[in-house]
Scaffold this motif. Structure first.
Motif, PDB file in Angstrom:
ATOM      1  N   LYS A   4       0.874  -1.174   0.000  1.00 36.76           N
ATOM      2  CA  LYS A   4       0.000   0.000   0.000  1.00 36.76           C
ATOM      3  C   LYS A   4       0.917   1.231   0.000  1.00 36.76           C
ATOM      4  O   LYS A   4       1.703   1.417   0.925  1.00 36.76           O
ATOM      5  N   GLU A   6       1.819   4.956   0.551  1.00 38.44           N
ATOM      6  CA  GLU A   6       1.293   5.961   1.461  1.00 38.44           C
ATOM      7  C   GLU A   6       1.616   7.390   1.025  1.00 38.44           C
ATOM      8  O   GLU A   6       0.819   8.286   1.237  1.00 38.44           O
ATOM      9  N   SER A  20       6.817   6.295   0.052  1.00 38.78           N
ATOM     10  CA  SER A  20       6.701   5.583   1.323  1.00 38.78           C
ATOM     11  C   SER A  20       5.613   4.537   1.128  1.00 38.78           C
ATOM     12  O   SER A  20       4.613   4.781   0.439  1.00 38.78           O
ATOM     13  N   CYS A  22       3.616   0.703   2.853  1.00 36.09           N
ATOM     14  CA  CYS A  22       3.365  -0.262   3.906  1.00 36.09           C
ATOM     15  C   CYS A  22       3.262  -1.626   3.221  1.00 36.09           C
ATOM     16  O   CYS A  22       2.529  -1.783   2.244  1.00 36.09           O
ATOM     17  N   ARG A  56      11.293  -1.342   7.843  1.00 31.53           N
ATOM     18  CA  ARG A  56      11.176  -1.646   9.266  1.00 31.53           C
ATOM     19  C   ARG A  56       9.936  -2.478   9.515  1.00 31.53           C
ATOM     20  O   ARG A  56       8.821  -2.069   9.181  1.00 31.53           O
ATOM     21  N   VAL A  58       7.032  -4.069  11.737  1.00 32.08           N
ATOM     22  CA  VAL A  58       6.270  -3.723  12.924  1.00 32.08           C
ATOM     23  C   VAL A  58       6.302  -4.942  13.842  1.00 32.08           C
ATOM     24  O   VAL A  58       5.919  -6.045  13.444  1.00 32.08           O
ATOM     25  N   VAL A  63       3.721  -6.926   9.028  1.00 24.92           N
ATOM     26  CA  VAL A  63       3.646  -5.626   8.359  1.00 24.92           C
ATOM     27  C   VAL A  63       5.016  -4.967   8.457  1.00 24.92           C
ATOM     28  O   VAL A  63       5.686  -5.073   9.479  1.00 24.92           O
ATOM     29  N   ASN A  65       7.062  -1.158   7.249  1.00 17.75           N
ATOM     30  CA  ASN A  65       6.999   0.179   6.653  1.00 17.75           C
ATOM     31  C   ASN A  65       8.314   0.444   5.946  1.00 17.75           C
ATOM     32  O   ASN A  65       9.378   0.082   6.452  1.00 17.75           O
ATOM     33  N   LYS A  67      10.619   2.918   2.729  1.00 14.14           N
ATOM     34  CA  LYS A  67      10.788   4.047   1.811  1.00 14.14           C
ATOM     35  C   LYS A  67      11.662   3.578   0.663  1.00 14.14           C
ATOM     36  O   LYS A  67      12.553   2.746   0.848  1.00 14.14           O
TER      37      LYS A  67
END
Length: 82
Positions: A4, A6, A20, A22, A56, A58, A63, A65, A67
């Protein structure tokens, strides 16, 4: 694996797009190469033109995140990435 997006920003000074995202996954975290491949399909570029800045996970979830920078051509990525 599902991505996804962002945020998205054009950076014409460096001939790139800065994104960025997810990342949702099952099992082990996907390899950088498979993540680049999925991003390349979305942006219509070769995976070699994508530089992952960070990824990174979570804690306790499937999940991550991240860049990335998507360059317009091979000379730009060679000039600005190590």
């Amino acid at each position: 694996m599902d991505i996804k997006f962002e945020s998205y920003e054009e950076n014409p000074e460096f001939s790139r797009k800065e994104i960025s995202f997810c990342l949702f996954f099952e099992g082990a975290i996907p390899s950088k190469e498979s993540i680049k491949k999925d991003i390349s399909l979305c942006y219509g570029v070769e995976p070699d033109l994508i530089a992952l800045e960070k990824l990174r996970v979570v804690k306790g979830k499937k999940v991550a995140n991240g860049k990335a920078r998507v360059y317009s051509d091979a000379s730009a990525i060679k000039k600005y990435e190590r």
